[in-house]
Structure formats: C-alpha cells, structure tokens
Design a protein around this motif. Structure first.
Motif, PDB file in Angstrom:
ATOM      1  N   ARG A 469      31.144  49.182  49.709  1.00  0.00           N
ATOM      2  CA  ARG A 469      31.144  49.400  48.262  1.00  0.00           C
ATOM      3  C   ARG A 469      31.864  48.278  47.532  1.00  0.00           C
ATOM      4  O   ARG A 469      31.579  48.004  46.372  1.00  0.00           O
ATOM      5  CB  ARG A 469      31.821  50.747  47.950  1.00  0.00           C
ATOM      6  CG  ARG A 469      30.943  51.951  48.255  1.00  0.00           C
ATOM      7  CD  ARG A 469      31.676  53.235  47.960  1.00  0.00           C
ATOM      8  NE  ARG A 469      32.813  53.442  48.849  1.00  0.00           N
ATOM      9  CZ  ARG A 469      33.639  54.486  48.781  1.00  0.00           C
ATOM     10  NH1 ARG A 469      33.454  55.414  47.854  1.00  0.00           N
ATOM     11  NH2 ARG A 469      34.639  54.612  49.630  1.00  0.00           N
ATOM     12  N   ASN A 470      32.791  47.635  48.206  1.00  0.00           N
ATOM     13  CA  ASN A 470      33.571  46.575  47.568  1.00  0.00           C
ATOM     14  C   ASN A 470      33.199  45.203  48.119  1.00  0.00           C
ATOM     15  O   ASN A 470      34.040  44.326  48.267  1.00  0.00           O
ATOM     16  CB  ASN A 470      35.061  46.829  47.785  1.00  0.00           C
ATOM     17  CG  ASN A 470      35.515  48.141  47.199  1.00  0.00           C
ATOM     18  OD1 ASN A 470      35.063  48.536  46.126  1.00  0.00           O
ATOM     19  ND2 ASN A 470      36.401  48.832  47.905  1.00  0.00           N
ATOM     20  N   LYS A 471      31.919  45.032  48.449  1.00  0.00           N
ATOM     21  CA  LYS A 471      31.510  43.782  49.080  1.00  0.00           C
ATOM     22  C   LYS A 471      31.668  42.573  48.168  1.00  0.00           C
ATOM     23  O   LYS A 471      31.779  41.445  48.638  1.00  0.00           O
ATOM     24  CB  LYS A 471      30.069  43.887  49.561  1.00  0.00           C
ATOM     25  CG  LYS A 471      29.038  44.086  48.450  1.00  0.00           C
ATOM     26  CD  LYS A 471      27.634  44.199  49.034  1.00  0.00           C
ATOM     27  CE  LYS A 471      26.602  44.397  47.919  1.00  0.00           C
ATOM     28  NZ  LYS A 471      25.229  44.512  48.481  1.00  0.00           N
ATOM     29  N   SER A 472      31.697  42.791  46.836  1.00  0.00           N
ATOM     30  CA  SER A 472      31.838  41.668  45.897  1.00  0.00           C
ATOM     31  C   SER A 472      33.294  41.343  45.604  1.00  0.00           C
ATOM     32  O   SER A 472      33.580  40.344  44.942  1.00  0.00           O
ATOM     33  CB  SER A 472      31.104  41.976  44.592  1.00  0.00           C
ATOM     34  OG  SER A 472      29.717  42.102  44.832  1.00  0.00           O
ATOM     35  N   ASP A 473      34.203  42.199  46.084  1.00  0.00           N
ATOM     36  CA  ASP A 473      35.626  41.938  45.874  1.00  0.00           C
ATOM     37  C   ASP A 473      36.115  40.874  46.852  1.00  0.00           C
ATOM     38  O   ASP A 473      35.527  40.678  47.917  1.00  0.00           O
ATOM     39  CB  ASP A 473      36.443  43.215  46.083  1.00  0.00           C
ATOM     40  CG  ASP A 473      36.270  44.201  44.939  1.00  0.00           C
ATOM     41  OD1 ASP A 473      35.644  43.811  43.931  1.00  0.00           O
ATOM     42  OD2 ASP A 473      36.717  45.347  45.070  1.00  0.00           O
ATOM     43  N   HIS A 474      37.206  40.210  46.473  1.00  0.00           N
ATOM     44  CA  HIS A 474      37.810  39.235  47.373  1.00  0.00           C
ATOM     45  C   HIS A 474      38.632  39.955  48.444  1.00  0.00           C
ATOM     46  O   HIS A 474      39.301  40.966  48.166  1.00  0.00           O
ATOM     47  CB  HIS A 474      38.701  38.263  46.594  1.00  0.00           C
ATOM     48  CG  HIS A 474      37.925  37.200  45.885  1.00  0.00           C
ATOM     49  ND1 HIS A 474      37.242  37.433  44.721  1.00  0.00           N
ATOM     50  CD2 HIS A 474      37.715  35.884  46.194  1.00  0.00           C
ATOM     51  CE1 HIS A 474      36.652  36.319  44.331  1.00  0.00           C
ATOM     52  NE2 HIS A 474      36.929  35.366  45.201  1.00  0.00           N
ATOM     53  N   MET A 492      46.480  35.941  45.099  1.00  0.00           N
ATOM     54  CA  MET A 492      45.309  35.484  44.361  1.00  0.00           C
ATOM     55  C   MET A 492      44.130  36.442  44.492  1.00  0.00           C
ATOM     56  O   MET A 492      43.403  36.678  43.514  1.00  0.00           O
ATOM     57  CB  MET A 492      44.915  34.083  44.833  1.00  0.00           C
ATOM     58  CG  MET A 492      43.741  33.478  44.076  1.00  0.00           C
ATOM     59  SD  MET A 492      44.052  33.279  42.299  1.00  0.00           S
ATOM     60  CE  MET A 492      45.170  31.876  42.329  1.00  0.00           C
ATOM     61  N   SER A 493      43.922  37.008  45.662  1.00  0.00           N
ATOM     62  CA  SER A 493      42.798  37.928  45.855  1.00  0.00           C
ATOM     63  C   SER A 493      42.945  39.168  44.981  1.00  0.00           C
ATOM     64  O   SER A 493      41.965  39.643  44.386  1.00  0.00           O
ATOM     65  CB  SER A 493      42.690  38.332  47.327  1.00  0.00           C
ATOM     66  OG  SER A 493      42.400  37.208  48.136  1.00  0.00           O
ATOM     67  N   HIS A 494      44.177  39.710  44.897  1.00  0.00           N
ATOM     68  CA  HIS A 494      44.417  40.855  44.011  1.00  0.00           C
ATOM     69  C   HIS A 494      44.125  40.478  42.561  1.00  0.00           C
ATOM     70  O   HIS A 494      43.516  41.266  41.824  1.00  0.00           O
ATOM     71  CB  HIS A 494      45.864  41.335  44.142  1.00  0.00           C
ATOM     72  CG  HIS A 494      46.221  41.830  45.504  1.00  0.00           C
ATOM     73  ND1 HIS A 494      45.768  43.024  46.019  1.00  0.00           N
ATOM     74  CD2 HIS A 494      46.989  41.277  46.479  1.00  0.00           C
ATOM     75  CE1 HIS A 494      46.241  43.199  47.236  1.00  0.00           C
ATOM     76  NE2 HIS A 494      46.992  42.148  47.543  1.00  0.00           N
ATOM     77  N   PHE A 495      44.562  39.304  42.184  1.00  0.00           N
ATOM     78  CA  PHE A 495      44.342  38.848  40.805  1.00  0.00           C
ATOM     79  C   PHE A 495      42.855  38.695  40.494  1.00  0.00           C
ATOM     80  O   PHE A 495      42.370  39.140  39.447  1.00  0.00           O
ATOM     81  CB  PHE A 495      45.076  37.521  40.585  1.00  0.00           C
ATOM     82  CG  PHE A 495      44.733  36.842  39.295  1.00  0.00           C
ATOM     83  CD1 PHE A 495      45.173  37.357  38.084  1.00  0.00           C
ATOM     84  CD2 PHE A 495      43.951  35.687  39.282  1.00  0.00           C
ATOM     85  CE1 PHE A 495      44.857  36.726  36.884  1.00  0.00           C
ATOM     86  CE2 PHE A 495      43.629  35.064  38.092  1.00  0.00           C
ATOM     87  CZ  PHE A 495      44.083  35.585  36.897  1.00  0.00           C
ATOM     88  N   LEU A 496      42.104  38.092  41.411  1.00  0.00           N
ATOM     89  CA  LEU A 496      40.677  37.872  41.182  1.00  0.00           C
ATOM     90  C   LEU A 496      39.910  39.192  41.130  1.00  0.00           C
ATOM     91  O   LEU A 496      38.939  39.324  40.378  1.00  0.00           O
ATOM     92  CB  LEU A 496      40.109  36.977  42.285  1.00  0.00           C
ATOM     93  CG  LEU A 496      40.596  35.516  42.288  1.00  0.00           C
ATOM     94  CD1 LEU A 496      40.099  34.804  43.536  1.00  0.00           C
ATOM     95  CD2 LEU A 496      40.148  34.782  41.037  1.00  0.00           C
ATOM     96  N   ASN A 497      40.338  40.162  41.919  1.00  0.00           N
ATOM     97  CA  ASN A 497      39.656  41.462  41.912  1.00  0.00           C
ATOM     98  C   ASN A 497      39.854  42.207  40.599  1.00  0.00           C
ATOM     99  O   ASN A 497      39.031  43.053  40.236  1.00  0.00           O
ATOM    100  CB  ASN A 497      40.134  42.324  43.085  1.00  0.00           C
ATOM    101  CG  ASN A 497      39.638  41.807  44.416  1.00  0.00           C
ATOM    102  OD1 ASN A 497      38.639  41.092  44.489  1.00  0.00           O
ATOM    103  ND2 ASN A 497      40.353  42.137  45.479  1.00  0.00           N
ATOM    104  N   ASN A 498      40.956  41.913  39.910  1.00  0.00           N
ATOM    105  CA  ASN A 498      41.221  42.560  38.618  1.00  0.00           C
ATOM    106  C   ASN A 498      40.801  41.703  37.428  1.00  0.00           C
ATOM    107  O   ASN A 498      40.911  42.148  36.285  1.00  0.00           O
ATOM    108  CB  ASN A 498      42.713  42.891  38.505  1.00  0.00           C
ATOM    109  CG  ASN A 498      43.157  43.931  39.520  1.00  0.00           C
ATOM    110  OD1 ASN A 498      42.437  44.896  39.774  1.00  0.00           O
ATOM    111  ND2 ASN A 498      44.328  43.730  40.110  1.00  0.00           N
ATOM    112  N   LEU A 499      40.309  40.496  37.696  1.00  0.00           N
ATOM    113  CA  LEU A 499      39.914  39.592  36.623  1.00  0.00           C
ATOM    114  C   LEU A 499      38.560  40.010  36.071  1.00  0.00           C
ATOM    115  O   LEU A 499      37.670  40.429  36.809  1.00  0.00           O
ATOM    116  CB  LEU A 499      39.860  38.155  37.155  1.00  0.00           C
ATOM    117  CG  LEU A 499      39.668  37.034  36.133  1.00  0.00           C
ATOM    118  CD1 LEU A 499      40.844  36.974  35.172  1.00  0.00           C
ATOM    119  CD2 LEU A 499      39.522  35.686  36.856  1.00  0.00           C
ATOM    120  N   ASP A 500      38.415  39.852  34.764  1.00  0.00           N
ATOM    121  CA  ASP A 500      37.163  40.222  34.109  1.00  0.00           C
ATOM    122  C   ASP A 500      35.998  39.436  34.698  1.00  0.00           C
ATOM    123  O   ASP A 500      36.098  38.234  34.925  1.00  0.00           O
ATOM    124  CB  ASP A 500      37.270  39.961  32.599  1.00  0.00           C
ATOM    125  CG  ASP A 500      36.124  40.585  31.837  1.00  0.00           C
ATOM    126  OD1 ASP A 500      35.052  39.947  31.790  1.00  0.00           O
ATOM    127  OD2 ASP A 500      36.294  41.691  31.293  1.00  0.00           O
TER     128      ASP A 500
END
Length: 565
Positions: A469-474, A492-500
C-alpha cells in the motif's frame, strides 16, 4: 615518488577569457602598489582587454610571472586592546589588481584539470565549488550518530596548525605540483609565481622597506588557496586508522572504539594504538614543515550518558592532549552527547543581542530596514549549518516571535503566524525544511560529495518485489535509538513521505530556484491569517486590575468581550 600519468599545461587564452576573468573579480576600492582598484579595472575593461590578453599569453608561454605583480601592500588593521602592541593588529594584504586577472586565468585552468581527474581529496571542503562548511559538518555529525547507533565510541581529534598558509614550503609545493602532472613551462610559471615575492607595510602615509618572502602563499590572492589545497592533499595517506575531514587547514580526525571488544584490553593499549597513529600525522606535518599547535589541538569522545568511557592518555610529542566536552567545529558547537544544547545556547545569545538592537530601533527605522536587520543578524544565524543541528531549531522559535513582533510594531502577546504571513517570512522549522529540499535536489542531481551520494533515498517499490500500500513512499531506515533519526541519512525519508506531492513532482522537472520559490509561497500561504483558537487570551485579553469579581471575569471571557482597549 611516482609521477601522475596525466600532465597539465596552460592553454592560450582569448579576449573573452580575460573579460570573464575581470568580471569575476569582486569590485573593491582598495588599491595596491599599482594604484588601480578592481572597481577601476572593470571600468577600464574595454581598453585593456587586448593588451592584457597578449601579456598573459606571453606569461603562460614563457613561464614568467611579472615581477611588479608580486609586490603586496600590507595594511595593519586594529583589532582590540592595546594599540601599541603589534599583536593587536590584523595584517590585510592588497595585491595589484591586474595580478588577480593573471591568477584567475591560471586558477580556472588548474582547477578544471584537478577536478577532471579527481585529484583533490574528496573530504576536502575548503575553497571548492559545491562544498561548504555545512556539508562538512553534516558529514561529521552523520558519521558520529551512525557510529553511536552501532554501539561504537567515536573519537575526534581537532588538529590546529600554526599559520599554515604563511609557512608553506615552496620547494615541497613545487614537488607536489610536479607529482600531479604540472610540468615544463607551466611548472616554471608556478615556481616563478612563488619566488621573489615582496611585501611592504603602509601605515598612516608611511611605507616600510620591501621584505622578500621565503615561504607561504600570497595572502589575498586568487591562486593561493588552491595551491594550499594541493599542499595538504596527501595528509589523508598518513594514517589508516583515522577518517579525515578537511576544510583548508582545519583538520579533523575521526575513529571509533568498540567497547565490547576493547574491554579485555587495557586503556593503556588503546592509548598506545591511537598515539602511534597520531605520531604518523605528526611526522607528516614535520616532513611538510608545518607547525602543529598542540595547545589548541583537542579531542572529544562522543557518547550517550549510559556509555562506558575509557580513561585515555593521548599525546603528541609527549604532550598530553586535552579532552573537552564542547568544541566549536567550523562554527558549529559540538557537545559530547550531540544534544546541541551548546550550539542552542550560543545561537540564543546572539539572537538576544540582535533582538535587543531591533527593540531599541523599533520606532526609529522603517519596516523594510528592520527586515534587512532581521535577515542579516537573525536569519543568517539560523541558516548556518542548519542541516546538522536543525532538528532542535524549534527551541529558538520564541526568539523569532519576539523579533517579528518588534518588526511589525505589534503587541508582545500578538500571534506570530499572521505577522510572519504578512511579512512573507518562514518559520524556523520551515527554514530547516527548505534546506532539506535543497539538499535532496542536489542529491538527485549528483551534485554532492561522494559521501552523500552513498545515501539511499529509495521508494519502497524499488526495494520490495511485491506490491504494498505504501509502495510510493520512501523506504525508512529502522534505527535502534531515537537520536539516530536526527541526521539527514535517516530523517530524509520521513520528510519526503510527509512532503506535498506537488513539490515532489517538481524535483525532476523544475530548477532548484523555482522549487524553493514554490515551497516558500505554498508554506506561507498555509499560515493562519487570523487566530483560530477559541477563547484566546492574546486576542480577547482582559485587564484584571479593573475587575474584582471572578464570576464577572468568567462571563466576559466566555462572551469574548475585550475591555482592554
């Protein structure tokens, strides 16, 4: 010593090269022995380009640097305390403006050659395009946190050299240039450039006699810093135990000790191992005729509170090195636990002083000038190396709120978010996020040192063979300890996952400038323009001194009746 297989010689230049060189020089009004400022040089550019091109080409071909361009004027600038003491003056070297054109031409060709064959030590961050103190601090902090996460005990030595730029040996430098492939008339030009250089002191209209310089690279020159990097380039081969991080002459050595493995050995054995490696560094410095300032050379052991810390006796030249709990590394205050409390204290003190200045000028200066002061003295402190310590930047938000209230002449209890929106300013945490975006953009463009290109910011679909389900997340790295998330590698991965998603889509299609602008505008647009808090004290405050009945106060507060003004 085996020579480098490739060779470098200067290529002839044309008028456009000289025009570009003149344009790149900073405009200043100071003048050297030629009585020509760089500002005047740019004004005269159309008249001098052709003759300068001929002269420079002749110099490149013959290997002779003009003697009159090797004379430096020294202006002593007073620093502090006793004015009769020479030690309280800073010498400012002013070289002839035309010499900077010569050096810029030489610099660009030499630097291009060094970068093409990757001859400069990759962990050298000083005087190099695309490298900064911020990246140097991020690499060190990232390495320290990862070592601590793995259960190791990191140790860092901060080496201090005495007047390294002034004591550089010309003969050794020429040998190193020859080793890296600089030969024939090109090598002779560098030899001639360094030899027979003179300087004189001018103070209060009086000039001293000329003094011939025997060592060092010219202060204030374009070419000098690059020559120094070449001189220091091979220091990393002096030891296999230490990892090096260099910023010009600021040399940092990092290694680790595994307490679980080392507890069977005595601290004396550990000290001997480290001291042997330190002696290798010392021998390299002696061979290159550089002076180590042992009194200012410190070391730190980084750990959390429950870690076993060995008692070590580390020394160089039989002088015991001082162990410190805090150290200022390239302007970033490190503490042994990497809590950033020391750096926060330093920044907080500087911000308080700047806010005090703003407050005194609150009703004197227009808002535009106060914003300029804010950007110069407050925002600059926050921006510096924020990628390394920005995980605690929120602790300084009260200072920003105080500053923007002063800038907008608002009440001391006024909400800061509407003010920031009106002034078009980002909150401190959003400034940190903007720096993360810049870092990630450069990562995608392979525009970072090799250390950071090893980071793997991959999406889950590139790691898992099956759909999720989260295949597009980092993909996020699992850490054993919470503090390990406080580094760019893991955060950085947490940040990118929450970035618009609209911002993430632009990484591959837009320039960095447009992405920064879009993020800034979108973030500020999301700030509240009015207060949304129910029964907010700041918006509906009541002067308690005018009332004696608590029940009446409660009723007035409930109906949001503001009787203050």
């Amino acid at each position: 010593m085996e020579k480098f297989p490739h060779s470098f010689e200067f290529s002839p230049i044309n008028d456009i090269d000289v025009e570009n060189a003149i344009q790149e020089i900073k405009s200043k009004n100071s003048i050297g022995i030629d009585s020509i400022s760089t500002k005047m040089l740019k004004f005269l550019k159309p008249l001098i380009v052709k003759p300068l091109t001929l002269i420079i080409n002749q110099s490149l071909r013959t290997g002779i640097f003009p003697e009159n361009l090797k004379i430096a004027k020294i202006i002593p600038v007073y620093k502090k305390e006793d004015k009769t003491s020479f030690n309280n003056y800073r010498p400012i070297s002013i070289l002839p403006a035309i010499s900077k054109v010569f050096e810029t031409i030489m610099y660009k060709q030499l630097y291009s050659y060094l970068e093409k064959y990757k001859l400069l030590f990759d962990k050298q961050y000083g005087f190099r395009k695309g490298r900064s103190t911020e990246l140097a601090t991020v690499e060190l902090v990232d390495g320290l946190l990862n070592d601590m996460e793995n259960g190791d005990l990191p140790i860092c030595f901060f080496i201090d050299l005495s007047k390294a730029f002034d004591t550089l040996n010309h003969t050794i430098l020429i040998e190193k240039l020859q080793y890296y492939g600089i030969r024939n008339n090109t090598l002779e030009l560098f030899r001639n450039y360094l030899s027979n250089r003179k300087q004189y002191v001018e103070y209060d209209g009086t000039k001293s006699d000329y003094l011939t310089l025997q060592t060092g690279v010219p202060q204030g020159s374009v070419l000098g810093p690059l020559l120094f990097l070449i001189y220091m380039n091979d220091i990393a081969v002096a030891s296999k135990l230490f990892k090096f991080i260099l910023f010009a002459d600021d040399t940092t050595l990092k290694s680790t000790m595994n307490i679980m493995k080392d507890d069977k050995r005595s601290c004396r054995d550990i000290s001997i191992t480290i001291n042997n490696e330190l002696e290798k560094i010392n021998l390299w410095l002696k061979a290159n005729k550089l002076s180590l300032n042992i009194g200012k050379t410190k070391y730190m052991l980084f750990h959390k509170h429950n870690k076993i810390i060995p008692e070590l006796k580390l020394k160089i030249n039989n002088v015991i090195l001082e162990k410190v709990n805090e150290f200022c590394f390239l302007g970033l205050n490190l503490d042994t636990n990497l809590t950033w409390n020391a750096h926060i204290r330093k920044i907080s003190g500087k911000l308080n002083r700047s806010i005090g200045v703003l407050n005194k000028l609150k009703y004197t200066l227009p808002q535009k000038i106060k914003i300029l002061i804010y950007n110069s003295f407050i925002l600059s402190q926050i921006n510096y190396c924020i990628l390394a310590w920005g995980f605690k930047v929120d602790e300084l938000s009260l200072h920003q709120k105080a500053a923007v209230r002063i800038i907008s002449n608002s009440n001391f209890t006024a909400h800061s978010e509407p003010i920031l929106k009106n002034l078009n300013l980002l909150k401190f945490p959003d400034i940190f996020n903007l720096h993360k975006i810049k870092f990630y953009y450069k990562y995608l463009k392979n525009d970072l040192p090799i250390y950071f290109l090893d980071f793997e910011f991959k999406e889950n679909k590139n790691i898992h063979l099956h759909d999720t389900r989260n295949k597009s997340d980092h993909h996020t790295n699992k850490v054993k300890r919470v503090y390990a998330d406080n580094c760019i590698r893991n955060n950085m991965s947490h940040f990118l996952n929450n970035l618009d998603i609209s911002i993430k889509e632009k990484f591959h299609t837009h320039s960095l400038k447009s992405i920064k602008h879009y993020f800034r505008e979108r973030t500020i647009l999301g700030y509240n323009f009015v207060c949304t808090e129910k029964y907010c004290y700041s918006c509906y405050r009541i002067d308690i001194r005018n009332f004696q009945y608590p029940a009446l106060l409660t009723i007035m507060h409930y109906i949001k009746l503001d009787l203050t003004y």
